[in-house]
Design a protein around this motif. Structure first.
Motif, PDB file in Angstrom:
ATOM      1  N   SER A 371       7.513  -0.946   0.086  1.00 50.59           N
ATOM      2  CA  SER A 371       8.541  -2.145   0.001  1.00 50.59           C
ATOM      3  C   SER A 371       9.359  -2.180   1.167  1.00 50.59           C
ATOM      4  N   ASP A 372       9.668  -1.053   2.054  1.00 53.96           N
ATOM      5  CA  ASP A 372      10.503  -1.194   3.100  1.00 53.96           C
ATOM      6  C   ASP A 372       9.945  -0.798   4.424  1.00 53.96           C
ATOM      7  N   GLU A 373       8.654  -0.546   4.646  1.00 54.75           N
ATOM      8  CA  GLU A 373       7.703  -0.077   5.748  1.00 54.75           C
ATOM      9  C   GLU A 373       8.114   1.412   6.029  1.00 54.75           C
ATOM     10  N   ILE A 374       8.430   2.093   5.019  1.00 56.14           N
ATOM     11  CA  ILE A 374       8.868   3.342   5.221  1.00 56.14           C
ATOM     12  C   ILE A 374       8.443   4.061   3.874  1.00 56.14           C
ATOM     13  N   HIS A 375       8.920   3.758   2.741  1.00 58.63           N
ATOM     14  CA  HIS A 375       8.693   4.411   1.534  1.00 58.63           C
ATOM     15  C   HIS A 375       7.326   3.823   0.847  1.00 58.63           C
ATOM     16  N   PHE A 376       6.439   4.454   0.280  1.00 61.61           N
ATOM     17  CA  PHE A 376       5.402   4.176  -0.457  1.00 61.61           C
ATOM     18  C   PHE A 376       5.791   3.719  -1.939  1.00 61.61           C
ATOM     19  N   ARG A 377       5.349   2.822  -2.536  1.00 61.53           N
ATOM     20  CA  ARG A 377       5.754   2.396  -3.830  1.00 61.53           C
ATOM     21  C   ARG A 377       4.554   1.710  -4.624  1.00 61.53           C
ATOM     22  N   GLY A 378       4.787   1.665  -5.993  1.00 57.08           N
ATOM     23  CA  GLY A 378       3.817   0.770  -6.690  1.00 57.08           C
ATOM     24  C   GLY A 378       2.914   1.748  -7.506  1.00 57.08           C
ATOM     25  N   ASP A 379       2.971   1.787  -8.855  1.00 57.68           N
ATOM     26  CA  ASP A 379       2.395   2.437  -9.867  1.00 57.68           C
ATOM     27  C   ASP A 379       0.839   1.915 -10.392  1.00 57.68           C
ATOM     28  N   GLY A 380       0.734   0.477  -9.901  1.00 58.41           N
ATOM     29  CA  GLY A 380      -0.570  -0.083 -10.193  1.00 58.41           C
ATOM     30  C   GLY A 380      -0.172  -0.781 -11.576  1.00 58.41           C
ATOM     31  N   VAL A 381       0.912  -0.760 -12.207  1.00 57.46           N
ATOM     32  CA  VAL A 381       1.436  -1.285 -13.550  1.00 57.46           C
ATOM     33  C   VAL A 381       2.606  -1.938 -14.112  1.00 57.46           C
ATOM     34  N   THR A 382       3.506  -1.351 -13.229  1.00 62.85           N
ATOM     35  CA  THR A 382       4.830  -2.088 -13.232  1.00 62.85           C
ATOM     36  C   THR A 382       5.313  -3.313 -12.120  1.00 62.85           C
ATOM     37  N   PRO A 383       5.505  -4.173 -12.601  1.00 59.91           N
ATOM     38  CA  PRO A 383       5.889  -5.448 -11.612  1.00 59.91           C
ATOM     39  C   PRO A 383       7.100  -5.110 -10.884  1.00 59.91           C
ATOM     40  N   SER A 384       6.800  -5.288  -9.464  1.00 59.58           N
ATOM     41  CA  SER A 384       8.110  -5.068  -8.611  1.00 59.58           C
ATOM     42  C   SER A 384       9.050  -6.249  -8.662  1.00 59.58           C
ATOM     43  N   PRO A 385      10.123  -6.144  -8.019  1.00 64.75           N
ATOM     44  CA  PRO A 385      11.333  -7.224  -8.248  1.00 64.75           C
ATOM     45  C   PRO A 385      10.709  -8.754  -7.902  1.00 64.75           C
ATOM     46  N   ILE A 389       2.591  -6.870  -8.675  1.00 63.27           N
ATOM     47  CA  ILE A 389       2.238  -5.295  -9.060  1.00 63.27           C
ATOM     48  C   ILE A 389       1.460  -4.786  -7.776  1.00 63.27           C
ATOM     49  N   TYR A 390       2.157  -3.662  -7.572  1.00 65.39           N
ATOM     50  CA  TYR A 390       1.509  -2.991  -6.185  1.00 65.39           C
ATOM     51  C   TYR A 390       1.107  -1.575  -6.654  1.00 65.39           C
ATOM     52  N   SER A 391       0.249  -1.097  -5.624  1.00 65.64           N
ATOM     53  CA  SER A 391      -0.365   0.218  -5.957  1.00 65.64           C
ATOM     54  C   SER A 391      -0.233   1.286  -4.845  1.00 65.64           C
ATOM     55  N   GLY A 392       0.851   1.283  -3.934  1.00 73.51           N
ATOM     56  CA  GLY A 392       1.106   2.059  -2.818  1.00 73.51           C
ATOM     57  C   GLY A 392       1.023   3.514  -3.135  1.00 73.51           C
ATOM     58  N   LEU A 393       1.625   3.917  -4.351  1.00 73.90           N
ATOM     59  CA  LEU A 393       1.613   5.237  -4.626  1.00 73.90           C
ATOM     60  C   LEU A 393       0.218   5.950  -5.096  1.00 73.90           C
ATOM     61  N   LEU A 394      -0.606   4.980  -5.564  1.00 74.61           N
ATOM     62  CA  LEU A 394      -1.880   5.409  -6.006  1.00 74.61           C
ATOM     63  C   LEU A 394      -2.707   5.457  -4.679  1.00 74.61           C
ATOM     64  N   SER A 395      -2.511   4.539  -3.727  1.00 70.63           N
ATOM     65  CA  SER A 395      -3.221   4.643  -2.447  1.00 70.63           C
ATOM     66  C   SER A 395      -2.729   5.956  -1.564  1.00 70.63           C
ATOM     67  N   LEU A 396      -1.360   6.293  -1.509  1.00 66.84           N
ATOM     68  CA  LEU A 396      -1.265   7.408  -0.942  1.00 66.84           C
ATOM     69  C   LEU A 396      -1.886   8.792  -1.799  1.00 66.84           C
ATOM     70  N   ALA A 397      -2.025   8.812  -2.969  1.00 65.89           N
ATOM     71  CA  ALA A 397      -2.474   9.791  -3.658  1.00 65.89           C
ATOM     72  C   ALA A 397      -4.204   9.828  -3.387  1.00 65.89           C
TER      73      ALA A 397
END
Length: 665
Positions: A371-385, A389-397
């Motif tokens: 979201s901020d070019e630093i921290h991965f975010r997004g669980d693939g389910v929850t809408p962001s502000p 819906i993003y899946s960045g943490l699923l990608s990191l996994a």
């Protein structure tokens, strides 16, 4: 010596049928424990606990929870003996188990047969990891969480070294880890000892399980905003360090959290590797000409070596992410020096052995990942502000799970769990207290005797510990602070009875009855009474045999009952204590033919059988299974051969002058 234990409810007691009091209580392993497998896909899993009545031995087996995953142990589905020398009511043994997710089943065996089976529903042999680094390793800083694990096989310990009532973190030397309670890695689990929540590691565990089909255990010692110097400077347990953003860490932290994980959880479970995701703060700190490459390389290598030296695991694998992206002066940038230093550790195995390639995360910084070019975010389910819906943490996994390759698994050196502490237990003669003795260890080890539900309040530091009724355990700490526990140790408050090993009554070759029994241990035993009767209700004492009294080793006894008339006799033993209390064994029956003997062989029969007797045979009759006479003979000889080749296969009774012998054809 009668044993009447209170059945206390505590975390380690297994669930048994509500109608059956637990006769065998398993306190190790506990639910959801996962033990690191070796590179042959196996581990020795120890089983320990205590008994509430006398047993000859304790048996166990592992049953796969998922068909086709793991292998039952023993392989034939039978029961393995884990302890056949139970002293002081405590037992401990092990079974070699293949990688998989299992139900552990345990039972006791006595002369009366097996006890009800007790079970630990989930025990695993698989992969164990410790995460370390900064915020992309551990989350936090108000960054949205990732999903919990979907699969039952992904686990952790729900503890964080943080007191929400005071908003404080205890310094390394003051951290009090509770007794480990393993849990499913749900979204909000605080992955011990300092993880904030599941972050990307629940999804990582799922992906790893899907690939390897073995359970996963994950611990997290990372801390947001930490630079490599913060880690190096707190290798000293009293070291004080300040982050690039002005935060002064409690003494001995952040490195102390990694050390706590290795010395405590990992010592008891084993480990595959440390997963390291850090470098962003060092990019932020980098200034032109400040030699970031050498500083980062030497400092990270010092941290790697400290993790190995301080845990006694000289070849502990590290999987290092290539990570440096951070926003500096409003612009997202990477640090070639940080990434090159990480690559140098990974690629130069001659100088930096057992460091492996982690994911390269710097290229993935668009809004789809962060979201901020630093921290991965997004669980693939929850809408962001922004409504997406993003899946960045699923990608990191996925980035991380992709690096746990077959080559890595074959080349890395997993460390097995240390066996639980084996404690010798003996009752104090004439009393209800018990003396526990820890194993003899080299200088530098510490003995900490604890109550079973408090892993920090020390009751004694001596090698031997004498105590009355209650539940206890021994925490053994080596010179590196590696900590392992014994199974829960039970003191009932009443001296243990004779611990029976065997009791048999059988007819001998000369027509007498041989009564044999043995004990594994005795406390305050006076004598044994051999009781005999013509039925199972009216038995009288026919012989008194003195007991050894107080013995920690096996004792063997024998009685030969002579001059018995023909008939069925019933036998049992009455064990009597010095205080007059007594205990009865089960009843066994023996058919006696008088002072004469007869035998038939071979059995099973083939074509010709031979019947022999000490007296003339007289009339010999052969009856089939429904009682029909199929063959007969008469002789005054003591031996006779009969041809049974034409008789159908089945069970036959041979009557020899009123004596009955059974054969199978």
């Amino acid at each position: 010596m009668k044993k009447n234990l209170q059945l206390l409810t505590f975390l380690f007691v297994l669930t048994v049928s509500s109608n059956v009091a637990a006769q065998v209580v398993v306190t190790f392993p506990t639910e959801r424990a996962v033990f690191q497998r070796n590179n042959a896909n196996q581990a020795d899993v120890y089983i320990g606990g205590y008994i509430t009545q006398a047993f000859q031995r304790i048996e166990a087996r592992f049953v796969p929870r998922v068909s086709g995953e793991g292998e039952q142990a023993p392989a034939d589905g039978s029961w393995a003996i884990i302890d056949d020398n139970i002293v002081g009511g405590q037992f401990l043994g092990s079974i070699n188990v293949k990688g998989g997710w299992y139900q552990l089943e345990v039972r006791g065996i006595s002369s009366g047969g097996p006890s009800p089976v007790v079970s630990v529903a989930r025990v695993g042999v698989g992969e164990v990891f410790v995460v370390a680094g900064q915020s992309n390793a551990t989350g936090g800083d108000s960054n949205p969480n990732g999903p919990g694990a979907s699969y039952d096989q992904v686990n952790s310990v729900n503890f964080q070294n943080f007191d929400p009532s005071t908003l404080t973190v205890a310094p390394y030397s003051n951290v009090q880890l509770p007794c480990p309670e393993f849990v499913h890695l749900d979204a909000n689990v605080k992955t011990a000892p300092f993880g904030n929540y599941a972050w990307c590691w629940g999804s990582f565990g799922d992906k790893l399980y899907e690939k390897l089909k073995v359970p996963v255990m994950i611990f997290n010692g990372g801390w947001s905003s930490t630079g490599i110097d913060n880690w190096k400077e707190t290798i000293d347990p009293n070291g004080i360090t300040t982050s690039a953003f002005g935060y002064t860490f409690p003494a001995g932290l952040p490195f102390g959290h990694l050390r706590l994980a290795l010395n405590n959880y990992i010592a008891q479970l084993g480990v595959r590797a440390v997963l390291w995701h850090q470098g962003e703060s060092d990019n932020y700190l980098e200034q032109p000409g400040d030699n970031t490459f050498n500083r980062y390389l030497s400092s990270l290598w010092e941290v790697v070596n400290a993790s190995r030296n301080l845990s006694g695991k000289s070849n502990l694998a590290w999987v290092v992410a290539r990570a440096s992206r951070f926003t500096v002066n409003g612009a997202s940038r990477v640090s070639d020096n940080v990434v090159n230093a990480q690559n140098e550790l990974i690629n130069n195995d001659g100088l930096y052995p057992h460091v492996y390639q982690g994911p390269e995360t710097d290229p993935y910084y668009s809004i789809e990942y962060r979201s901020d070019e630093i921290h991965f975010r997004g669980d693939g389910v929850t809408p962001s502000p922004d409504g997406n819906i993003y899946s960045g943490l699923l990608s990191l996994a996925t980035f991380w799970s992709d690096k746990i390759t077959p080559d890595f698994l074959s080349q890395s050196n997993p460390y097995s769990a240390a066996p639980p502490v084996s404690v010798t237990a003996t009752y104090v003669p004439g009393g209800s207290e018990m003396t526990f003795s820890g194993p003899s260890m080299p200088p530098g080890y510490q003995y900490n005797w604890l109550s079973s539900n408090n892993c920090n309040q020390v009751l004694s530091t001596a090698q031997q510990f004498t105590i009355g009724a209650g539940m206890y355990k021994l925490k053994l700490i080596d010179a590196n602070s590696n900590t392992i526990f014994s199974p829960v140790l039970n003191v009932s408050g009443t001296a243990l009875p004779v611990t029976w090993k065997s009791f048999t009554a059988r007819k001998s070759a000369n027509g007498r009855v041989l009564v044999d029994w043995s004990t594994a241990s005795e406390v305050n035993a006076s004598h044994f009474e051999v009781q005999r009767g013509f039925d199972s209700r009216n038995l009288v004492t026919v012989k008194t045999v003195p007991a050894n009294g107080n013995s920690l080793s096996s004792s063997f006894y024998h009685y030969e009952d002579e001059f018995l008339r023909k008939g069925i006799y019933y036998y049992r033993l009455r064990q009597v204590d010095l205080d007059g209390k007594s205990e009865l064994t089960r009843i066994v029956s023996v058919r006696v033919d008088g002072n004469e003997t007869a035998r038939v062989f071979p059995n099973p029969a083939t074509e010709i059988i031979t019947i022999e007797s000490a007296q003339p045979l007289n009339r010999v009759e052969v009856y089939n299974s429904i009682g029909k006479l199929v063959k007969s003979a008469h002789t005054l000889e003591k031996s006779l051969q009969l041809d049974v080749a034409k008789l159908p296969k089945g069970l036959y009774v041979i009557s020899v002058d009123g004596r009955e012998l059974k054969i199978v054809k």
